[in-house]
Enzyme design. Structure first.
Site, short mmCIF file in Angstrom:
data_model
loop_
_atom_site.label_atom_id
_atom_site.label_comp_id
_atom_site.label_asym_id
_atom_site.label_seq_id
_atom_site.Cartn_x
_atom_site.Cartn_y
_atom_site.Cartn_z
N ASN A 44 0.77 -1.15 0.01
CA ASN A 44 0.09 -0.04 0.10
C ASN A 44 0.79 1.28 0.00
OD1 ASN A 44 0.69 0.74 2.83
ND2 ASN A 44 -0.43 -1.27 3.15
N ALA A 58 1.32 1.11 11.56
CA ALA A 58 1.56 0.52 10.30
C ALA A 58 0.39 0.33 9.53
CB ALA A 58 2.24 -0.75 10.57
N ASP A 100 -3.76 -6.25 4.54
CA ASP A 100 -4.74 -7.18 5.34
C ASP A 100 -4.74 -8.46 4.63
OD1 ASP A 100 -5.86 -5.33 7.08
OD2 ASP A 100 -6.83 -4.18 5.45
N PRO A 156 -2.73 -11.93 9.80
CA PRO A 156 -2.95 -11.66 11.23
C PRO A 156 -3.11 -10.08 11.19
CG PRO A 156 -0.73 -12.20 11.12
CD PRO A 156 -1.22 -12.40 9.64
N1 CTP Z 1 -3.79 -3.10 11.87
C1 CTP Z 1 -2.85 -4.24 12.39
N2 CTP Z 1 -2.78 -5.34 11.77
C2 CTP Z 1 -3.56 -5.40 10.50
C3 CTP Z 1 -4.40 -4.47 10.20
C4 CTP Z 1 -4.65 -3.31 10.55
O1 CTP Z 1 -2.15 -3.91 13.27
N3 CTP Z 1 -3.58 -6.61 9.99
C5 CTP Z 1 -3.76 -1.90 12.77
C6 CTP Z 1 -3.23 -0.70 12.21
O2 CTP Z 1 -1.90 -0.46 12.22
C7 CTP Z 1 -4.15 0.27 12.62
C8 CTP Z 1 -5.43 -0.13 12.88
O3 CTP Z 1 -5.14 -1.71 13.08
O4 CTP Z 1 -3.63 0.74 13.81
C9 CTP Z 1 -6.50 -0.17 11.94
O5 CTP Z 1 -6.08 -0.41 10.72
P1 CTP Z 1 -7.03 0.05 9.31
O6 CTP Z 1 -6.38 -0.41 8.27
O7 CTP Z 1 -7.65 1.31 9.62
O8 CTP Z 1 -8.20 -1.03 9.59
P2 CTP Z 1 -8.34 -2.46 9.21
O9 CTP Z 1 -8.25 -3.27 10.57
O10 CTP Z 1 -7.61 -2.94 8.17
O11 CTP Z 1 -9.89 -2.59 8.89
P3 CTP Z 1 -10.45 -1.85 7.52
O12 CTP Z 1 -9.58 -1.98 6.46
O13 CTP Z 1 -11.77 -2.93 7.23
O14 CTP Z 1 -10.81 -0.59 7.62
#
Ligand code: CTP
Length: 409
Positions: free
Chosen positions: A220, A285, A289, A318
């Site tokens: 990303n 970070a 996903d 994870p």
């Molecule tokens: N995060 C994480 N590990 C992942 C996904 C997210 O540690 N696999 C953490 C990011 O560092 C951030 C928070 O979770 O602090 C939210 O990340 P975000 O990208 O906004 O959300 P997601 O959990 O990925 O959900 P979505 O993409 O559905 O909004």
């Protein structure tokens, strides 16, 4: 009590097309309240006339060792005058000279005589930058405590494309101010109080990259700037900082332990090792996903591997924050981010609960917002309510986040 004086920066300009950008560096330092003098190599004067710098600084611009008859040991007086010697741009030749301790002109002699912190911003052709002697010289300088900025990547004046461009003047100025602040110079006035001394903190930063094959990956746009600003702020406030970073083009902030990772699973492993003993952890970070289920260990070829390339099967990664949040010990403060395009605060509140966080820094992402920029506008979401903040530089936001996290302890 002695009267506070402005920080004094000696800017060294060497012979490279990027020398014209030194004018903006000088202006930026002056705007930040520094007093600036300039020393140039003979070759630099072929790119920018010393008159330009004399007009900007209202000071004589030193070039030759014997230029100033009123000051027979000019290199020593310049070396003693400055709180920081910043060479920007620094050519491969000057980096090599400084690394070897050669002193055959005013700039290199001053560098050798200078006891103040030395910072260099290299700029040169990509092949010169990547050449083994240059890499080794820059490593030697780093090992000696010289602050060496990483050159930027992009289009070069010679027509090549690659790493070797002078970093942007704003970035050079920001780094120089950090070095001044960390060196106990008069810029100390602006130095944060060590209100995080004795605390151990973890920050995750940057993107993760998830391999598709030997050359391709899923990732990303995260630049890592927010996470690096958080690590720098915590370190400046006295915390012991572990920065778990995906691949970014940023320098490690001073005094921070960096654990370099590539994939989400590596980031989780590093967080699981560092977090149990941490007082606070911030997850900035942008973790990918999903990852390809079965990355190929060779390069997939067009034609022969069309089917594999057209249907890359993905599996969820994870969630680093949620995993660490679920194992949170009492008294530990966990901070997450929420990058949202819609319903920013509402979605952030959901993440506060689902990821067991104490604070979520919510920001709207989209065209030109948050990713890669130097500013960010956020809402600090906690169980007791939302605190919307104005648009501010990422280092300032980093400071506000830690202050809010400290209040939650
Ligand atoms: N995060 C994480 N590990 C992942 C996904 C997210 O540690 N696999 C953490 C990011 O560092 C951030 C928070 O979770 O602090 C939210 O990340 P975000 O990208 O906004 O959300 P997601 O959990 O990925 O959900 P979505 O993409 O559905 O909004």
């Amino acid at each position: 009590m002695t009267e506070a004086r402005a920080p004094q920066v000696l800017v060294g300009v060497t012979g490279c097309i990027a020398a014209y950008k030194s004018c903006e560096v000088v202006r930026g330092l002056q705007k930040a309240g520094c007093e600036v003098k300039v020393v140039m190599t003979e070759h630099a004067t072929r790119f920018v006339d010393p008159v330009t710098f004399r007009s900007l600084t209202h000071e004589k611009v030193a070039v030759g060792l014997f230029d100033d008859p009123s000051d027979p040991i000019h290199h020593i007086s310049l070396a003693e005058w400055c709180d920081l010697f910043l060479i920007a741009p620094c050519t491969a030749n000057v980096a090599a000279k400084v690394a070897c301790g050669l002193a055959d002109d005013l700039l290199s002699t001053t560098a050798l005589a200078c006891a103040a912190p030395l910072m260099i911003a290299p700029a040169m052709n990509v092949h010169m930058y990547e050449a083994a002697p240059t890499r080794e010289n820059l490593e030697t300088l780093r090992a000696r405590g010289v602050v060496v900025m990483e050159a930027d990547e992009g289009y070069q004046a010679c027509g090549d494309v690659g790493r070797g461009r002078l970093p942007e003047p704003d970035a050079i100025v920001a780094r120089a101010l950090e070095v001044l602040a960390g060196a106990g110079t008069p810029a100390d006035a602006a130095r944060p109080v060590p209100d995080m001394a004795g605390l151990s903190v973890v920050v995750t930063a940057g993107p993760t990259v998830e391999p598709i094959d030997a050359v391709r990956y899923v990732s990303n746009h995260s630049s890592g700037k927010m996470g690096y600003a958080l690590a720098a702020d915590a370190a400046a406030r006295g915390a012991a900082v572990t920065l778990i970073s995906g691949p970014v083009a940023l320098e490690a902030p001073a005094g921070v332990r960096v654990v370099a990772v590539r994939t989400a699973r590596e980031m989780l492993a590093a967080a699981e090792e560092a977090c149990p003993t941490a007082d606070m952890a911030v997850f900035a970070a942008a973790v990918a996903d999903y990852r390809p289920v079965a990355p190929a260990d060779r390069k997939l070829k067009k034609g022969a591997d069309d089917a594999a390339l057209a249907a890359i099967e993905l599996t969820p990664n994870p969630d680093v924050l949620a995993t660490i949040g679920a194992a949170k010990r009492p008294g530990q403060v966990i901070v997450g981010f929420a990058a949202e395009t819609d319903d920013v605060a509402a979605n952030a509140r959901k993440k506060l609960a689902s990821k067991h966080a104490d604070l979520i820094v919510a920001n709207e992402v989209g065209e030109g917002r948050a990713f890669g920029t130097d500013e960010n506008q956020a809402i600090l979401v906690t169980a007791v309510g939302d605190e919307p903040l104005p648009l501010m530089p990422k280092p300032e936001l980093a400071h506000r986040i830690w202050t809010r996290a400290l209040a939650l302890r």
